[in-house]
Design an enzyme around this catalytic site. Structure first.
Site, PDB file in Angstrom:
ATOM      1  N   ASP A  51       0.853  -1.196   0.000  1.00 39.53           N
ATOM      2  CA  ASP A  51       0.000   0.000   0.000  1.00 39.53           C
ATOM      3  C   ASP A  51       0.885   1.241   0.000  1.00 39.53           C
ATOM      4  O   ASP A  51       2.033   1.196   0.449  1.00 39.53           O
ATOM      5  CB  ASP A  51      -0.858   0.031   1.273  1.00 39.53           C
ATOM      6  CG  ASP A  51      -2.071  -0.897   1.191  1.00 39.53           C
ATOM      7  OD1 ASP A  51      -2.351  -1.430   0.110  1.00 39.53           O
ATOM      8  OD2 ASP A  51      -2.726  -1.076   2.228  1.00 39.53           O
ATOM      9  N   ARG A  74      -0.929  -0.823  -8.796  1.00 36.95           N
ATOM     10  CA  ARG A  74      -2.290  -0.359  -8.465  1.00 36.95           C
ATOM     11  C   ARG A  74      -2.303   1.161  -8.553  1.00 36.95           C
ATOM     12  O   ARG A  74      -1.476   1.829  -7.936  1.00 36.95           O
ATOM     13  CB  ARG A  74      -2.657  -0.788  -7.044  1.00 36.95           C
ATOM     14  CG  ARG A  74      -3.983  -0.189  -6.569  1.00 36.95           C
ATOM     15  CD  ARG A  74      -4.189  -0.343  -5.069  1.00 36.95           C
ATOM     16  NE  ARG A  74      -4.161  -1.718  -4.654  1.00 36.95           N
ATOM     17  CZ  ARG A  74      -3.908  -2.107  -3.390  1.00 36.95           C
ATOM     18  NH1 ARG A  74      -3.646  -1.212  -2.457  1.00 36.95           N
ATOM     19  NH2 ARG A  74      -3.888  -3.380  -3.063  1.00 36.95           N
ATOM     20  N   LYS A 121      -6.643   7.140  -6.500  1.00 35.99           N
ATOM     21  CA  LYS A 121      -6.595   8.609  -6.468  1.00 35.99           C
ATOM     22  C   LYS A 121      -5.689   9.091  -5.344  1.00 35.99           C
ATOM     23  O   LYS A 121      -4.988  10.089  -5.489  1.00 35.99           O
ATOM     24  CB  LYS A 121      -8.005   9.181  -6.280  1.00 35.99           C
ATOM     25  CG  LYS A 121      -8.891   9.038  -7.502  1.00 35.99           C
ATOM     26  CD  LYS A 121     -10.177   9.849  -7.340  1.00 35.99           C
ATOM     27  CE  LYS A 121     -11.136   9.577  -8.478  1.00 35.99           C
ATOM     28  NZ  LYS A 121     -12.402  10.320  -8.347  1.00 35.99           N
ATOM     29  N   GLY A 122      -5.720   8.403  -4.192  1.00 34.00           N
ATOM     30  CA  GLY A 122      -4.932   8.837  -3.029  1.00 34.00           C
ATOM     31  C   GLY A 122      -5.856   9.268  -1.909  1.00 34.00           C
ATOM     32  O   GLY A 122      -6.838   9.967  -2.158  1.00 34.00           O
ATOM     33  N   ALA A 123      -5.540   8.853  -0.677  1.00 30.93           N
ATOM     34  CA  ALA A 123      -6.495   8.992   0.425  1.00 30.93           C
ATOM     35  C   ALA A 123      -6.000   9.858   1.580  1.00 30.93           C
ATOM     36  O   ALA A 123      -6.691   9.949   2.591  1.00 30.93           O
ATOM     37  CB  ALA A 123      -6.841   7.596   0.953  1.00 30.93           C
ATOM     38  N   THR A 177     -10.505   2.118  -8.255  1.00 33.02           N
ATOM     39  CA  THR A 177     -11.402   3.281  -8.166  1.00 33.02           C
ATOM     40  C   THR A 177     -12.846   2.814  -8.190  1.00 33.02           C
ATOM     41  O   THR A 177     -13.161   1.791  -8.795  1.00 33.02           O
ATOM     42  CB  THR A 177     -11.145   4.278  -9.320  1.00 33.02           C
ATOM     43  OG1 THR A 177     -12.026   5.391  -9.168  1.00 33.02           O
ATOM     44  CG2 THR A 177     -11.334   3.672 -10.695  1.00 33.02           C
ATOM     45  N   ARG A 184     -12.399   6.509   4.789  1.00 35.22           N
ATOM     46  CA  ARG A 184     -13.604   6.179   3.995  1.00 35.22           C
ATOM     47  C   ARG A 184     -14.676   7.256   4.195  1.00 35.22           C
ATOM     48  O   ARG A 184     -15.358   7.641   3.265  1.00 35.22           O
ATOM     49  CB  ARG A 184     -14.179   4.803   4.392  1.00 35.22           C
ATOM     50  CG  ARG A 184     -13.247   3.623   4.240  1.00 35.22           C
ATOM     51  CD  ARG A 184     -12.776   3.311   2.839  1.00 35.22           C
ATOM     52  NE  ARG A 184     -11.810   4.130   2.195  1.00 35.22           N
ATOM     53  CZ  ARG A 184     -10.470   4.049   2.333  1.00 35.22           C
ATOM     54  NH1 ARG A 184      -9.924   3.181   3.136  1.00 35.22           N
ATOM     55  NH2 ARG A 184      -9.672   4.849   1.655  1.00 35.22           N
TER      56      ARG A 184
HETATM   57  C1  LIG Z   1      -8.445  -1.464  -3.916  1.00 39.24           C
HETATM   58  C2  LIG Z   1      -8.081  -0.122  -3.395  1.00 39.24           C
HETATM   59  C3  LIG Z   1      -6.858   0.054  -2.778  1.00 39.24           C
HETATM   60  C4  LIG Z   1      -6.482   1.321  -2.323  1.00 39.24           C
HETATM   61  N1  LIG Z   1      -5.234   1.502  -1.797  1.00 39.24           N
HETATM   62  C5  LIG Z   1      -4.823   2.750  -1.481  1.00 39.24           C
HETATM   63  C6  LIG Z   1      -3.498   3.010  -1.073  1.00 39.24           C
HETATM   64  O1  LIG Z   1      -2.646   2.118  -0.977  1.00 39.24           O
HETATM   65  N2  LIG Z   1      -3.157   4.290  -0.781  1.00 39.24           N
HETATM   66  C7  LIG Z   1      -4.065   5.327  -0.878  1.00 39.24           C
HETATM   67  O2  LIG Z   1      -3.692   6.483  -0.626  1.00 39.24           O
HETATM   68  N3  LIG Z   1      -5.338   5.088  -1.231  1.00 39.24           N
HETATM   69  C8  LIG Z   1      -5.739   3.844  -1.528  1.00 39.24           C
HETATM   70  N4  LIG Z   1      -7.037   3.641  -1.924  1.00 39.24           N
HETATM   71  C9  LIG Z   1      -8.055   4.709  -1.742  1.00 39.24           C
HETATM   72  C10 LIG Z   1      -8.101   5.644  -2.924  1.00 39.24           C
HETATM   73  O3  LIG Z   1      -6.939   6.411  -2.972  1.00 39.24           O
HETATM   74  C11 LIG Z   1      -9.306   6.579  -2.833  1.00 39.24           C
HETATM   75  O4  LIG Z   1      -9.212   7.356  -1.678  1.00 39.24           O
HETATM   76  C12 LIG Z   1     -10.640   5.870  -2.824  1.00 39.24           C
HETATM   77  O5  LIG Z   1     -10.662   4.774  -3.661  1.00 39.24           O
HETATM   78  C13 LIG Z   1     -11.747   6.836  -3.271  1.00 39.24           C
HETATM   79  O6  LIG Z   1     -11.496   7.289  -4.566  1.00 39.24           O
HETATM   80  P1  LIG Z   1     -12.349   6.817  -5.835  1.00 39.24           P
HETATM   81  O7  LIG Z   1     -11.398   6.624  -6.955  1.00 39.24           O
HETATM   82  O8  LIG Z   1     -13.136   5.639  -5.494  1.00 39.24           O
HETATM   83  O9  LIG Z   1     -13.214   8.064  -6.204  1.00 39.24           O
HETATM   84  P2  LIG Z   1     -14.063   9.127  -5.368  1.00 39.24           P
HETATM   85  O10 LIG Z   1     -13.597  10.461  -5.871  1.00 39.24           O
HETATM   86  O11 LIG Z   1     -14.092   8.870  -3.901  1.00 39.24           O
HETATM   87  O12 LIG Z   1     -15.520   8.839  -5.922  1.00 39.24           O
HETATM   88  C14 LIG Z   1     -15.801   9.057  -7.284  1.00 39.24           C
HETATM   89  C15 LIG Z   1     -17.175   8.554  -7.613  1.00 39.24           C
HETATM   90  O13 LIG Z   1     -17.260   7.143  -7.356  1.00 39.24           O
HETATM   91  C16 LIG Z   1     -18.574   6.814  -6.919  1.00 39.24           C
HETATM   92  N5  LIG Z   1     -18.539   6.304  -5.549  1.00 39.24           N
HETATM   93  C17 LIG Z   1     -17.542   6.432  -4.660  1.00 39.24           C
HETATM   94  N6  LIG Z   1     -17.854   5.839  -3.483  1.00 39.24           N
HETATM   95  C18 LIG Z   1     -19.101   5.361  -3.649  1.00 39.24           C
HETATM   96  C19 LIG Z   1     -20.011   4.668  -2.809  1.00 39.24           C
HETATM   97  N7  LIG Z   1     -19.726   4.361  -1.535  1.00 39.24           N
HETATM   98  N8  LIG Z   1     -21.203   4.313  -3.316  1.00 39.24           N
HETATM   99  C20 LIG Z   1     -21.552   4.618  -4.572  1.00 39.24           C
HETATM  100  N9  LIG Z   1     -20.738   5.296  -5.423  1.00 39.24           N
HETATM  101  C21 LIG Z   1     -19.542   5.650  -4.960  1.00 39.24           C
HETATM  102  C22 LIG Z   1     -19.378   8.117  -6.965  1.00 39.24           C
HETATM  103  O14 LIG Z   1     -19.957   8.217  -8.236  1.00 39.24           O
HETATM  104  C23 LIG Z   1     -18.278   9.164  -6.805  1.00 39.24           C
HETATM  105  O15 LIG Z   1     -18.656  10.424  -7.301  1.00 39.24           O
HETATM  106  C24 LIG Z   1      -7.401   2.396  -2.437  1.00 39.24           C
HETATM  107  C25 LIG Z   1      -8.639   2.211  -3.071  1.00 39.24           C
HETATM  108  C26 LIG Z   1      -8.979   0.988  -3.556  1.00 39.24           C
HETATM  109  C27 LIG Z   1     -10.288   0.843  -4.258  1.00 39.24           C
END
Ligand SMILES: Cc1cc2nc3c(=O)[nH]c(=O)nc-3n(C[C@H](O)[C@H](O)[C@H](O)COP(=O)(O)OP(=O)(O)OC[C@H]3O[C@@H](n4cnc5c(N)ncnc54)[C@H](O)[C@@H]3O)c2cc1C
Length: 311
Positions: free
Chosen positions: A137, A187, A190-192, A229, A292
């Site tokens: 990660d 992987r 977007k970044g969290a 994503t 989250r």
């Molecule tokens: C498998 C995985 C591993 C990850 N590992 C890391 C890591 O190592 N480091 C890190 O910094 N981050 C990690 N992340 C988190 C990531 O960086 C994002 O913060 C997180 O995935 C939210 O971004 P998003 O791309 O889903 O888009 P967002 O901008 O959060 O959402 C975009 C759109 O997606 C849809 N959506 C999002 N959530 C929902 C929901 N609950 N229900 C319905 N629709 C929804 C909506 O249409 C929303 O407008 C990981 C994410 C995933 C999926």
């Protein structure tokens, strides 16, 4: 603003205590974390794999400042891999693990990076013996260089170790180029984390555009892109870019988090796409849970209202 505030709270001990002890937390957390025990992780994984999805499992916890604890996390991963293998889930990497280097010692003073490398190496060896893989990660930007350095060292012995790159960082398009060689599992998310504008794009549109540019680089490279994503637009664009790059289904994968858009996960799997679900388990869910909430205002409003009335 809300996102920044929640990410700030994810580092606060006072808020942590309030959230961890609030009766309402358990129900809300359960949506994102199937349970505290290794058996909970194995059961959830078995169900997901039974439905045609793949999993990557995270033993929750980060920012370990104690060597004994870091060793404990390494041991927990080795135990987890053993249980997954016994349940027949590790063949062909159907169930792999995701590891945060800060949980296995990276943040320890002095030799932290070296200790995290040694612990991650042990986890990789256990994974290899069970026929599966490990992905590292990515955490906040202060750890990116260190994590990529550990990745390079691990790949000398285990070329299949996966990297994570975050599209919100300005450096990431270049990192994608560096890591798009043959066999390189990357992987893209977007970044969290809460990051300063000096290193990260602040606007959603800028992050999304960066995500598309990075996807192009990875799809046109020789590696194995893993598009993490829930964003429907980015999933569609990812699929289209794969076709444009002449890639067959299975030469890349989609990834989503446990409990988020499960119907969409199933739809993609049913269409023949590889769809991997990130399954976190364990007691130390606070930081993961707050990130989250930061991503989804609707969850936050629901949670805060419940906290105010019942907490
Ligand atoms: C498998 C995985 C591993 C990850 N590992 C890391 C890591 O190592 N480091 C890190 O910094 N981050 C990690 N992340 C988190 C990531 O960086 C994002 O913060 C997180 O995935 C939210 O971004 P998003 O791309 O889903 O888009 P967002 O901008 O959060 O959402 C975009 C759109 O997606 C849809 N959506 C999002 N959530 C929902 C929901 N609950 N229900 C319905 N629709 C929804 C909506 O249409 C929303 O407008 C990981 C994410 C995933 C999926």
């Amino acid at each position: 603003m809300l996102r920044q505030a929640l990410l700030h709270m994810s580092k606060s001990d006072r808020v942590r205590h309030l959230v961890e002890t609030a009766p309402v937390s358990r129900g809300v957390v359960h949506r994102f974390v199937p349970g505290a025990d290794v058996d909970d992780a194995v059961h959830a994984s078995s169900d997901l794999i039974g439905s045609g999805r793949l999993v990557t499992i995270d033993h929750l916890g980060e920012d370990t400042f104690d060597l004994a604890h870091a060793r404990g996390v390494r041991d927990a991963y080795i135990t987890l891999i053993g249980h997954l293998a016994e349940a027949g889930l590790t063949q062909d990497g159907r169930a792999e693990v995701s590891v945060k280097l800060s949980a296995v010692g990276q943040a320890l003073e002095g030799d932290g990076e070296k200790i995290s490398l040694e612990h991650a190496w042990d986890i990789c060896q256990a994974a290899q013996q069970s026929g599966t893989t490990v992905t590292l990660d990515m955490e906040d930007h202060t750890t990116t260089d260190s994590t990529l350095s550990v990745l390079r060292d691990l790949r000398a012995d285990f070329p299949w170790v996966g990297a994570v790159l975050q599209a919100y960082l300005r450096r990431t398009e270049a990192d994608c180029r560096d890591l798009s060689g043959a066999g390189s599992r990357v992987r893209l998310c977007k970044g969290a984390y809460k990051e300063p504008e000096s290193v990260a794009f602040a606007g959603r549109d800028q992050v999304d555009r960066s995500y598309v540019r990075c996807t192009k680089v990875l799809m046109n490279g020789e590696g194995y892109p893993m598009l993490a994503t829930h964003d429907p637009r980015l999933v569609d664009i990812g699929g289209a870019l794969a076709v444009q790059a002449g890639r067959a289904q299975g030469s890349y994968e989609f990834q989503m988090l446990y409990g988020i858009r499960p119907d969409e996960q199933q739809r993609l799997a049913d269409q023949g796409e590889k769809m991997r679900v990130y399954v976190p388990y364990g007691d130390d869910w606070y930081g993961y849970f707050m990130r989250r909430l930061a991503e989804r205002p609707a969850n936050t409003v629901f949670f805060l209202r419940a906290l105010a009335t019942k907490g």
